[in-house]
Design an enzyme around this catalytic site. Structure first.
Site, PDB file in Angstrom:
ATOM      1  N   SER A  24       0.845  -1.198   0.000  1.00 26.37           N
ATOM      2  CA  SER A  24       0.000   0.000   0.000  1.00 26.37           C
ATOM      3  C   SER A  24       0.874   1.239   0.000  1.00 26.37           C
ATOM      4  O   SER A  24       1.808   1.356   0.815  1.00 26.37           O
ATOM      5  CB  SER A  24      -0.912   0.037   1.236  1.00 26.37           C
ATOM      6  OG  SER A  24      -1.609   1.278   1.293  1.00 26.37           O
ATOM      7  N   VAL A  29       7.381   2.595   3.921  1.00 25.95           N
ATOM      8  CA  VAL A  29       8.300   1.832   3.080  1.00 25.95           C
ATOM      9  C   VAL A  29       7.824   1.829   1.628  1.00 25.95           C
ATOM     10  O   VAL A  29       8.621   1.966   0.701  1.00 25.95           O
ATOM     11  CB  VAL A  29       8.455   0.392   3.605  1.00 25.95           C
ATOM     12  CG1 VAL A  29       9.408  -0.403   2.708  1.00 25.95           C
ATOM     13  CG2 VAL A  29       8.991   0.396   5.030  1.00 25.95           C
ATOM     14  N   CYS A  30       6.523   1.683   1.415  1.00 24.06           N
ATOM     15  CA  CYS A  30       5.982   1.695   0.049  1.00 24.06           C
ATOM     16  C   CYS A  30       6.157   3.068  -0.595  1.00 24.06           C
ATOM     17  O   CYS A  30       6.469   3.165  -1.790  1.00 24.06           O
ATOM     18  CB  CYS A  30       4.505   1.306   0.066  1.00 24.06           C
ATOM     19  SG  CYS A  30       4.185  -0.368   0.657  1.00 24.06           S
ATOM     20  N   ASP A  31       5.951   4.105   0.197  1.00 23.93           N
ATOM     21  CA  ASP A  31       6.162   5.470  -0.275  1.00 23.93           C
ATOM     22  C   ASP A  31       7.606   5.635  -0.741  1.00 23.93           C
ATOM     23  O   ASP A  31       7.879   6.133  -1.845  1.00 23.93           O
ATOM     24  CB  ASP A  31       5.832   6.435   0.869  1.00 23.93           C
ATOM     25  CG  ASP A  31       6.008   7.898   0.496  1.00 23.93           C
ATOM     26  OD1 ASP A  31       7.125   8.285   0.090  1.00 23.93           O
ATOM     27  OD2 ASP A  31       5.045   8.675   0.638  1.00 23.93           O
ATOM     28  N   ALA A  34       8.341   3.612  -4.028  1.00 24.88           N
ATOM     29  CA  ALA A  34       7.822   4.261  -5.237  1.00 24.88           C
ATOM     30  C   ALA A  34       8.659   5.480  -5.620  1.00 24.88           C
ATOM     31  O   ALA A  34       8.969   5.704  -6.795  1.00 24.88           O
ATOM     32  CB  ALA A  34       6.359   4.662  -5.029  1.00 24.88           C
TER      33      ALA A  34
END
Length: 204
Positions: A24, A29-31, A34
């Site tokens: 998500s 971490v996903c931020d 990306a």
């Protein structure tokens, strides 16, 4: 995608593809994942495309891209029918999320690199997929690239043996190594010889 358009690999035929998979985008971490691939995508050229796939709704993806300035990565949602997660084996069924992972596909859409991160809160390896994508896009690359092979200090080339000093043999691995071989005109009888041109090692 964020504009509700269907995305397919055939839309990017003939290109090398890096697929960054995040659970998500609304997590730190996903931020970071990306944003990192967005920074790298600028340097990769037009023949390498980078995707980010998550289960986020397209509206949330559009909002994230606007805030984070992610404009070089093609950010898409697998929310509707989880076709990507099912096909690539990264669907966490009980959570309806995708496991953090990275795939690199060559120009024929064959998977040449895969990392599924065991702990979802950890980031992926950023270096390996980018380097492999570059090699796959290089028409002059005709060598071999191996990832995470076990090594014996005694098996290293003489010029690299010093790297094994003081390292626990049971934990000694190469992050990756590459060998580029070029055919040159050095005949052995009536047969052209094949001579190693270069070696690249990254030891961890």
């Amino acid at each position: 995608d964020k504009n509700l358009n269907q995305i397919a690999l055939k839309d990017y035929a003939g290109k090398v593809k890096i697929i960054s998979v995040t659970p998500s985008l609304d997590t730190a971490v996903c931020d970071m994942q990306a944003r990192k691939f967005n920074e790298e995508a600028v340097k990769l050229g037009k023949n390498i495309v980078v995707f980010n796939i998550s289960m986020d709704l397209p509206f949330a993806i559009e909002r994230f891209c606007g805030v984070a300035g992610v404009d070089k990565v093609i950010v898409v949602s697998d929310h509707r029918d989880v076709s990507f997660g099912t096909s690539y084996g990264v669907l966490i069924l009980e959570l309806r999320l995708l496991a953090r992972s990275i795939f690199v596909l060559d120009k024929e859409d064959i998977i040449r690199y895969k990392e599924i991160v065991p702990e979802v809160t950890n980031p992926p390896d950023f270096i390996s997929p980018i380097e492999i994508a570059k090699k796959l896009n290089d028409p002059n690359w005709n060598g071999v690239l191996a990832l995470n092979p076990s090594l014996s200090g005694n098996s290293l080339p003489q010029s690299c043996k010093c790297l094994a000093g003081g390292i626990d043999p049971d934990r000694f691995k190469a992050h990756h190594f590459g060998v580029s071989a070029n055919r040159i005109r050095q005949p052995v009888g009536n047969i052209d010889g094949l001579i190693m041109d270069s070696q690249v090692w990254v030891i961890s």
